[in-house]
Design a protein around this motif. Structure first.
Motif, PDB file in Angstrom:
ATOM      1  N   THR A 166      27.894  34.859  48.873  1.00  7.82           N
ATOM      2  CA  THR A 166      26.622  34.413  49.442  1.00  7.82           C
ATOM      3  C   THR A 166      26.742  34.236  50.949  1.00  7.82           C
ATOM      4  O   THR A 166      25.833  34.601  51.703  1.00  7.82           O
ATOM      5  CB  THR A 166      26.183  33.098  48.778  1.00  7.82           C
ATOM      6  OG1 THR A 166      26.020  33.326  47.368  1.00  7.82           O
ATOM      7  CG2 THR A 166      24.877  32.601  49.354  1.00  7.82           C
ATOM      8  N   LYS A 188      26.335  37.415  52.511  1.00  7.99           N
ATOM      9  CA  LYS A 188      25.000  37.992  52.286  1.00  7.99           C
ATOM     10  C   LYS A 188      25.015  39.163  51.301  1.00  7.99           C
ATOM     11  O   LYS A 188      24.367  40.187  51.528  1.00  7.99           O
ATOM     12  CB  LYS A 188      24.374  38.430  53.614  1.00  7.99           C
ATOM     13  CG  LYS A 188      24.176  37.301  54.613  1.00  7.99           C
ATOM     14  CD  LYS A 188      23.446  37.791  55.860  1.00  7.99           C
ATOM     15  CE  LYS A 188      23.200  36.668  56.840  1.00  7.99           C
ATOM     16  NZ  LYS A 188      22.462  37.129  58.054  1.00  7.99           N
ATOM     17  N   SER A 199      24.639  31.760  56.889  1.00 14.40           N
ATOM     18  CA  SER A 199      23.994  33.000  56.449  1.00 14.40           C
ATOM     19  C   SER A 199      22.480  32.936  56.623  1.00 14.40           C
ATOM     20  O   SER A 199      21.808  33.966  56.584  1.00 14.40           O
ATOM     21  CB  SER A 199      24.324  33.277  54.985  1.00 14.40           C
ATOM     22  OG  SER A 199      23.707  32.330  54.124  1.00 14.40           O
ATOM     23  N   GLN A 206      17.550  33.068  51.425  1.00 15.51           N
ATOM     24  CA  GLN A 206      17.868  34.389  51.970  1.00 15.51           C
ATOM     25  C   GLN A 206      16.791  35.401  51.584  1.00 15.51           C
ATOM     26  O   GLN A 206      16.373  36.227  52.406  1.00 15.51           O
ATOM     27  CB  GLN A 206      19.230  34.856  51.461  1.00 15.51           C
ATOM     28  CG  GLN A 206      20.422  34.114  52.043  1.00 15.51           C
ATOM     29  CD  GLN A 206      21.741  34.621  51.488  1.00 15.51           C
ATOM     30  OE1 GLN A 206      21.780  35.403  50.529  1.00 15.51           O
ATOM     31  NE2 GLN A 206      22.847  34.177  52.079  1.00 15.51           N
TER      32      GLN A 206
END
Length: 271
Positions: free
Chosen positions: A134, A137, A182, A227
């Protein structure tokens, strides 16, 4: 939008599905399927289908069927679910289809299994997203690969399966910051305290407080959801399973809970 999650059963083995992915044969299997493998579980979703699963390494690489050596992808009907060749599987944490009838699988025991599908092309991806993946990404990278092969964001559907919930997932502040970065732009403030504060705010924050100094609670699925929002996906395109692997020992393996190296499998078949 609240998507519907339902339990189905195949040969006495329960697996979880979501209405978001209803056009695709898919399932998030449980500890009750251990020690079976995707080669034996795939007929419960679709038959026939070619099976693809990588050697997971907590990274962000996405592979496709052509990246597999001969003999790794096995037709379970042809050989009764047993692999007859043993070349090494490609090291990756995501497997993406290139044609219909391909069964894509990932395993997990606290990390998030993410199944992604394109409602226009029928293409699908199975992703293993731990905190490391994670932070790198992996889910946005999988979607970028799909877009490179013609997918539009508006056609994508993402299901995040059973994983350890933020309320019980204690991590160091350094891990939380690494994952949290991220979500931040390159020019954003990067001091640890500022990142933790930013991620602790808003509705359904991905970081919760912990009484132990230097620790916080991290909800990886909430990070993944943010995200996806940053990519441009709408809330109705994402479904998050209402199950925690750590808190439901009767259903799921949890490495954090038992330290056992046992997994549950999650798979989707391209259309």
């Amino acid at each position: 939008m609240n998507h519907v999650w339902s339990w189905s059963t195949w040969e006495g083995q329960p697996y979880l599905t979501t209405d978001l992915l209803s056009p695709w044969p898919h399932g998030f299997f449980t500890a009750q399927s251990w020690p079976q493998t995707p080669e034996t579980l795939t007929p419960g979703l679709a038959s026939p289908a070619m099976v693809y699963r990588a050697q997971q390494v907590h990274g962000n690489r996405i592979v496709q069927p052509e990246d597999f050596p001969p003999g790794v992808s096995v037709d379970p009907l042809a050989v009764n679910g047993m692999e007859t060749l043993t070349p090494p599987r490609p090291e990756a944490d995501g497997v993406m289809s290139t044609a219909a009838g391909q069964a894509l699988w990932v395993c997990s025991a606290d990390c998030t299994p993410a199944l992604i599908a394109d409602g226009e092309t029928g293409q699908a991806v199975a992703v293993h997203a731990g905190w490391r993946g994670t932070a790198q990404k992996i889910v946005p990278l999988a979607i970028a690969r799909m877009q490179a092969q013609g997918s539009d964001l508006a056609d994508l559907r993402v299901a995040l399966g059973p994983a350890i919930a933020g309320q019980v997932y204690q991590v160091s502040t350094q891990v939380a910051v690494e994952v949290g970065r991220s979500l931040l732009g390159e020019d954003a403030e990067t001091e640890e305290a500022a990142i933790l504060k930013h991620l602790s705010q808003g509705e359904a924050p991905p970081i919760l407080p912990d009484p132990q100094p230097g620790r916080v609670r991290l909800d990886v699925r909430r990070i993944l959801a943010r995200q996806l929002t940053q990519l441009g996906l709408e809330a109705e395109q994402v479904a998050i399973a209402p199950h925690c692997t750590y808190q439901e020992p009767e259903r799921f393996f949890s490495y954090r809970r038992t330290k056992e190296k046992k997994v549950q499998w999650s798979g989707i078949v391209s259309c």
